[in-house]
Motif scaffolding. Structure first.
Motif, PDB file in Angstrom:
ATOM      1  N   HIS A 151       0.823  -1.218   0.000  1.00 49.32           N
ATOM      2  CA  HIS A 151       0.000   0.000   0.000  1.00 49.32           C
ATOM      3  C   HIS A 151       0.855   1.266   0.000  1.00 49.32           C
ATOM      4  O   HIS A 151       0.348   2.364   0.260  1.00 49.32           O
ATOM      5  N   ASP A 152       2.134   1.100  -0.321  1.00 45.59           N
ATOM      6  CA  ASP A 152       3.039   2.247  -0.491  1.00 45.59           C
ATOM      7  C   ASP A 152       3.096   3.162   0.734  1.00 45.59           C
ATOM      8  O   ASP A 152       3.212   4.388   0.605  1.00 45.59           O
ATOM      9  N   VAL A 153       3.013   2.576   1.910  1.00 39.72           N
ATOM     10  CA  VAL A 153       3.189   3.363   3.133  1.00 39.72           C
ATOM     11  C   VAL A 153       4.686   3.612   3.316  1.00 39.72           C
ATOM     12  O   VAL A 153       5.472   2.656   3.331  1.00 39.72           O
ATOM     13  N   PRO A 154       5.123   4.861   3.444  1.00 39.54           N
ATOM     14  CA  PRO A 154       6.557   5.169   3.519  1.00 39.54           C
ATOM     15  C   PRO A 154       7.247   4.511   4.707  1.00 39.54           C
ATOM     16  O   PRO A 154       6.623   4.195   5.722  1.00 39.54           O
ATOM     17  N   LEU A 181       1.021  -4.098  12.243  1.00 38.38           N
ATOM     18  CA  LEU A 181       1.380  -2.883  11.541  1.00 38.38           C
ATOM     19  C   LEU A 181       1.375  -1.736  12.544  1.00 38.38           C
ATOM     20  O   LEU A 181       0.483  -1.651  13.396  1.00 38.38           O
ATOM     21  N   GLY A 182       2.349  -0.853  12.418  1.00 27.85           N
ATOM     22  CA  GLY A 182       2.385   0.349  13.241  1.00 27.85           C
ATOM     23  C   GLY A 182       2.415   1.570  12.337  1.00 27.85           C
ATOM     24  O   GLY A 182       3.299   1.693  11.488  1.00 27.85           O
ATOM     25  N   LEU A 183       1.436   2.450  12.500  1.00 27.23           N
ATOM     26  CA  LEU A 183       1.363   3.666  11.690  1.00 27.23           C
ATOM     27  C   LEU A 183       1.715   4.866  12.550  1.00 27.23           C
ATOM     28  O   LEU A 183       1.176   5.038  13.651  1.00 27.23           O
ATOM     29  N   VAL A 184       2.621   5.695  12.063  1.00 27.36           N
ATOM     30  CA  VAL A 184       3.069   6.885  12.782  1.00 27.36           C
ATOM     31  C   VAL A 184       2.751   8.106  11.932  1.00 27.36           C
ATOM     32  O   VAL A 184       3.083   8.157  10.740  1.00 27.36           O
ATOM     33  N   ILE A 185       2.104   9.104  12.551  1.00 27.34           N
ATOM     34  CA  ILE A 185       1.707  10.309  11.826  1.00 27.34           C
ATOM     35  C   ILE A 185       2.223  11.538  12.563  1.00 27.34           C
ATOM     36  O   ILE A 185       2.137  11.626  13.789  1.00 27.34           O
ATOM     37  N   GLY A 186       2.802  12.480  11.815  1.00 25.47           N
ATOM     38  CA  GLY A 186       3.209  13.735  12.417  1.00 25.47           C
ATOM     39  C   GLY A 186       1.989  14.523  12.856  1.00 25.47           C
ATOM     40  O   GLY A 186       1.009  14.638  12.115  1.00 25.47           O
ATOM     41  N   CYS A 187       2.033  15.069  14.076  1.00 20.56           N
ATOM     42  CA  CYS A 187       0.836  15.740  14.595  1.00 20.56           C
ATOM     43  C   CYS A 187       1.218  16.849  15.564  1.00 20.56           C
ATOM     44  O   CYS A 187       2.375  16.992  15.978  1.00 20.56           O
ATOM     45  N   ASP A 188       0.218  17.629  15.926  1.00 21.62           N
ATOM     46  CA  ASP A 188       0.375  18.701  16.902  1.00 21.62           C
ATOM     47  C   ASP A 188       0.707  18.086  18.254  1.00 21.62           C
ATOM     48  O   ASP A 188      -0.024  17.223  18.740  1.00 21.62           O
TER      49      ASP A 188
END
Length: 254
Positions: A151-154, A181-188
């Motif tokens: 799924h082309d997750v970086p 799976l572990g998803l990390v997102i930049g956030c406030d």
């Protein structure tokens, strides 16, 4: 109807089988930016997922939670399911104490393995987003990397560590060599971040789980959502970083 305590500690009603084949579980413990909680709460609402069980792992707070306009009180950590989408959502309204992380991670992982579910663990990473939108990347255990690649997750742009209950869950999966799976997102780092949660859903959770989820409301009503979640976000800021789910550069952890 009598309650049955499963081996892992999740309670369900007698005769109420889970009935899923190869489910994906989306985890929503509160953490940095409340991104995992906001994304999971949105899934439960949008897909009209049904309440399946309360989670009773050692160390979880023994409190009752109720909602505006609803008299039903429930435990603070709950499981919701959608048979149509082969999906489980873990919804949590409370942080997990540092001393309880290992118990909770073991308890939940036992149940996930028993269900042969693929968990998606969610974490926020503190960034300054004044110029750029939320940045997303993924990590995995077992054979989970093949799903992220498909799924082309970086991949991560730096060495890092995931803390809090989500980090403990990832560590459990890695130790057992179980797919996750572990998803990390930049956030406030200070306030609830519905925009980052919408990116998690649109760019990773929805395609991986084969879902169609409307996420525009998270951005359109971001201010309202921030107001609703502000008190929990303040509680998360007040606790030790080790108790809060977040991803950080490894150099900051050492």
């Amino acid at each position: 109807m009598a309650a049955i305590r499963t081996q892992s500690g999740a309670e369900r009603s007698e005769g109420d089988d889970l009935g899923l084949e190869s489910p994906i579980l989306v985890e929503g413990f509160p953490g940095l930016g409340l991104v995992g909680k906001i994304a999971t709460d949105h899934l439960v609402d949008q897909l009209e997922m049904r309440y399946y069980a309360s989670v009773h792992c050692e160390g979880l707070p023994r409190v009752g939670v109720y909602r505006d306009g609803d008299r039903t009180a429930r435990p603070p950590v709950r499981l919701y399911v959608s048979e149509n989408h082969d999906l489980i959502a873990l919804q949590s309204d409370v942080p997990v104490d540092a001393d309880a992380r290992e118990h909770v991670a073991t308890c939940l992982t036992d149940w996930v393995v028993e269900q042969e579910a693929t968990p998606i663990y969610l974490s926020g990473r503190p960034v300054d987003r004044e110029e750029n939108g939320p940045s997303l990347y993924g990590v995995a255990t077992g054979d989970g990397a093949t799903v992220l690649d498909a799924h082309d997750v970086p991949t991560p742009p730096e060495d890092g560590v995931v803390t809090g209950p989500t980090g403990a869950l990832i560590e459990q999966a890695a130790r057992r060599e179980y797919d996750s799976l572990g998803l990390v997102i930049g956030c406030d780092p200070q306030f609830p971040d519905p925009e980052a949660a919408s990116v998690l859903l649109r760019e990773a959770i929805a395609p991986i789980a084969g879902l169609e989820v409307e996420v525009e409301a998270l951005v359109d009503h971001a201010e309202e959502i921030r107001d609703q979640k502000e008190r929990l976000a303040q509680q998360m800021q007040a606790i030790d970083e080790e108790e809060s789910t977040q991803a950080r550069p490894l150099r900051m952890y050492q």
